[in-house]
Write a protein that holds these residues in place. Structure first.
Motif, short mmCIF file in Angstrom:
data_model
loop_
_atom_site.label_atom_id
_atom_site.label_comp_id
_atom_site.label_asym_id
_atom_site.label_seq_id
_atom_site.Cartn_x
_atom_site.Cartn_y
_atom_site.Cartn_z
N GLN A 198 -3.84 0.27 -5.14
CA GLN A 198 -3.84 -0.64 -4.00
C GLN A 198 -2.47 -0.70 -3.35
OE1 GLN A 198 -6.36 -1.97 -2.54
NE2 GLN A 198 -5.19 -3.14 -1.04
N LYS A 199 -1.41 -0.72 -4.16
CA LYS A 199 -0.05 -0.76 -3.60
C LYS A 199 0.25 0.51 -2.82
CE LYS A 199 1.96 -3.88 -7.03
NZ LYS A 199 2.89 -4.02 -8.18
N ILE A 200 -0.17 1.66 -3.37
CA ILE A 200 0.05 2.93 -2.66
C ILE A 200 -0.75 2.94 -1.36
CG2 ILE A 200 -0.26 5.43 -2.76
CD1 ILE A 200 0.07 5.20 -5.81
N LYS A 201 -1.99 2.48 -1.44
CA LYS A 201 -2.86 2.44 -0.26
C LYS A 201 -2.25 1.56 0.83
CE LYS A 201 -7.61 1.15 1.02
NZ LYS A 201 -7.40 -0.10 1.75
N GLU A 202 -1.72 0.40 0.45
CA GLU A 202 -1.12 -0.51 1.44
C GLU A 202 0.10 0.13 2.09
OE1 GLU A 202 -0.43 -4.02 -0.85
OE2 GLU A 202 -2.53 -4.67 -0.79
#
Length: 681
Positions: A198-202
């Motif tokens: 999720q952090k990478i996606k954001e």
């Protein structure tokens, strides 16, 4: 010729060269087939960076495992101590600045960072979806002893190109024929946690916005003779032409656009043929294929865009800009409303009135997910949207349906069958504007292709409730309705809600709409809706939800379909003005949306409160959550808030008496003479 360049520490370069030969890997680099595609991708990437980001990797390999699957291997060498890898706070190679721009200092200075950077070039410009990125360092200490480190990372679509640590080694033997299969088995076991992904996606989503702004500004300023529709169609056409279908349709490359004036072989003609092949292999219905191609042809085959000037057509130039700026994002398969972001950026250039501006605003992904969860979407849901825009809500619904299927179906064959069914038959969207319709189709194709029943129709006038393609004689069995309507429509958009709910026999509906719809402006629509449906919850959203795009106050209304609203029914009113996010509208800010007060937990609690009631009240106060009733014949009392109790309590009485006595004592003390005054008398 040295396979690894001689650099600051020639001993480590010699050592790596020797190991490549020792393990039978040196011949790989001499093969003509070592992939001109890889070389071309690295050249294109270097050209895109304008010379920044250093030279190309020091060594390139193309290795196969026992199943015949090819893995590009890129090796980057730095001859300094402590130059193996620079990580960010989340444990990935620190290759991006806060604003989403490449951090060329780290890419140039650290071996792993450079290798990961080059690996992204292959995700961007080739069909490879998994790349092995290797960084190597070596130095001599004061006693002349040679120290070496080798860091190995996997860069793939699955980790959005951020890179994931495989391990650290002292030699390259893991690449040899004897050990490579074992190494690949280890690679296959790697996984990132949902939180890490999720952090990478954001981060990638923030980069997308920067790239879209740059691209649109470039085309708007420098490419003359193009309207806003042309820009949208050119982006859609380029993406379709360069996606490809593995093993069946090769992605179109820039070198295939010949800038010829020959009719039938112009750049636009070449792109159309590639798009036709792509649509055929995606099994999109024939009449829909023909419609899409007709729409794109109007732009792609115009004379001025295909006319070569100084050896290059405007079409090829724009094609390259789109691939360079956006290719990495749509090729790594981000499960985000990609074209919704494009949609917002394109429309930021247009001069709409405030009402029309409100009509074309993208629903934030976290709000789309809120609507999906409120309606209880799962793998067996049938979801539709009567004003689908760029299909962002349907993207969110499809992701939730696929996630539920993967969590509940253990048979791979059954799961594959269910995923196909979800995409082909369980989603339906209607969009009347042809240019926005094209974005919706593109969005669903990018997200795994739920585009089968994205229909270019007026949902209020033309739609009959049946499938748009395939089962055209069968009603679409909708049991979940999600909507962000144009607020300039009748009843602030409630006309769409009434129309859709009339066609449903059961299920739930969630709509985000202008708050005035529930306080009087849509009175007649609301009264008719409640004759057959129940209002379950009313959620007041933050006033700055669409900051920089729109200035309207909105509410989310949740309905149970096909159940008449009883005047005694409890409605849950939630003041969600504080959703935990802080929003800004600074164009140069690295992130205009920050979680400053448990935003994810707040959205989770709002869903639970709306669906299950007061027992889930934890973060919110009783002033922010209220259970009450409405008059179903009113239509103007949907935006209630918790009443303020003005009756004094016993505690209030005690405090008042206490304050009064304290005041009296204070006055008495002040009125008493001091000792000095008494002695002076």
């Amino acid at each position: 010729m040295a396979l690894v360049k001689q650099s600051v520490e020639p001993n480590i370069a010699n050592l790596l060269n020797g190991q490549l030969k020792e393990y039978g890997l040196d011949y790989k680099l001499e093969q003509d087939s070592l992939n001109s595609q890889i070389d071309n991708a690295l050249k294109q990437y270097a050209s895109k960076q304008g010379g920044a980001g250093g030279n190309r990797p020091d060594a390139k390999l193309l290795l196969q495992d026992k199943y015949g699957t090819s893995y590009p291997v890129l090796i980057e060498y730095k001859g300094y101590k402590d130059r193996l890898v620079k990580l960010n706070a989340t444990g990935q190679a620190d290759n991006t600045k806060g604003k989403g721009e490449p951090n060329y200092k780290n890419i140039n200075d650290y071996a792993v960072n450079g290798a990961v950077h080059y690996a992204n070039a292959l995700l961007h410009y080739t069909d490879y979806t998994k790349v092995i990125a290797i960084g190597a360092t070596g130095y001599k200490d004061g006693q002349g002893e040679l120290h070496k480190q080798i860091g190995v990372y996997l860069v793939s679509k699955d980790n959005y190109g951020a890179g994931q640590e495989v391990g650290f080694y002292t030699d390259l033997s893991f690449l040899s024929r004897d050990y490579f299969d074992d190494f690949i088995e280890r690679v296959k076991t790697l996984s990132l946690s949902p939180e890490e992904l999720q952090k990478i996606k954001e981060q990638r989503e923030r980069e997308i916005e920067v790239s879209l702004t740059r691209l649109n500004n470039d085309i708007y300023q420098n490419e003359k003779g193009l309207g806003e529709n042309d820009r949208i169609y050119l982006v859609a056409a380029t993406i379709m032409a360069t996606l490809g279908v593995p093993g069946r349709v090769k992605p179109l490359e820039s070198s295939e656009l010949l800038c010829s004036n020959e009719v039938g072989n112009r750049d636009g003609d070449i792109m159309i043929r590639k798009i036709e092949a792509f649509l055929r292999e995606k099994s999109i219905p024939q009449d829909k294929q023909e419609y899409i191609v007709r729409q794109l042809q109007n732009t792609l085959t115009t004379e001025h865009i295909n006319k070569a000037v100084n050896g290059e057509t405007q079409l090829k130039r724009i094609f390259n800009k789109i691939v360079d700026d956006l290719g990495i994002y749509y090729k790594i398969g981000l499960t985000t409303d990609f074209t919704g972001k494009l949609f917002n950026e394109m429309y930021s250039w247009l001069g709409f009135s405030q009402d029309k501006l409100n009509d074309v605003v993208l629903t934030p992904s976290y709000v789309a997910q809120l609507l999906v969860r409120l309606t209880g979407v799962n793998k067996d849901s049938y979801v539709w949207d009567f004003a689908t825009g760029s299909a962002g809500l349907l993207v969110a619904a499809m992701n939730e349906m696929l996630r539920d299927a993967r969590n509940t179906i253990s048979s791979p064959e059954e799961l594959a069958r269910k995923e196909r069914h979800i995409k082909a038959e369980q989603l339906l969207g209607l969009e009347v504007l042809s240019n926005i319709y094209m974005l919706a189709v593109l969005n669903m194709i990018l997200m795994g292709d739920g585009s089968s029943n994205i229909i270019n129709q007026d949902s209020l006038k033309d739609f009959n409730g049946k499938y748009g393609y395939g089962k055209t004689d069968e009603p679409f069995p909708a049991n979940a309705f999600i909507l962000n309507p144009p607020y300039s429509a009748e009843g602030c958009g409630m006309v769409f809600v009434e129309r859709a709910l009339k066609m449903m026999s059961h299920g739930y509906a969630a709509v985000i709409i202008q708050s005035s719809a529930g306080s009087g402006k849509a009175r007649e629509f609301n009264e008719r809706i409640l004759r057959c449906n129940t209002l379950l919850a009313s959620i007041k959203m933050p006033i700055d939800l669409f900051l920089g795009k729109s200035s309207v106050q909105t509410n989310v209304y949740l309905f149970q379909v096909a159940k008449r609203h009883d005047p005694k029914s409890i409605v849950r009113f939630i003041d969600f003005s504080n959703d935990g996010y802080t929003r800004t509208n600074r164009k140069k800010a690295s992130n205009n949306l920050r979680d400053t007060d448990r935003a994810k937990e707040r959205y989770e609690e709002v869903v639970n409160l709306a669906l299950h009631g007061k027992q889930y009240l934890k973060i919110f106060t009783e002033e922010e959550y209220y259970e009450g009733t409405i008059d179903p014949k009113s239509g103007a009392d949907w935006n209630q808030s918790a009443p303020i109790d003005t009756r004094p309590t016993l505690q209030d009485f005690k405090k008042t008496i206490s304050d009064y006595l304290a005041w009296e004592v204070s006055n008495l003390i002040k009125s008493q003479p001091t000792d000095e005054e008494t002695l002076g008398k």
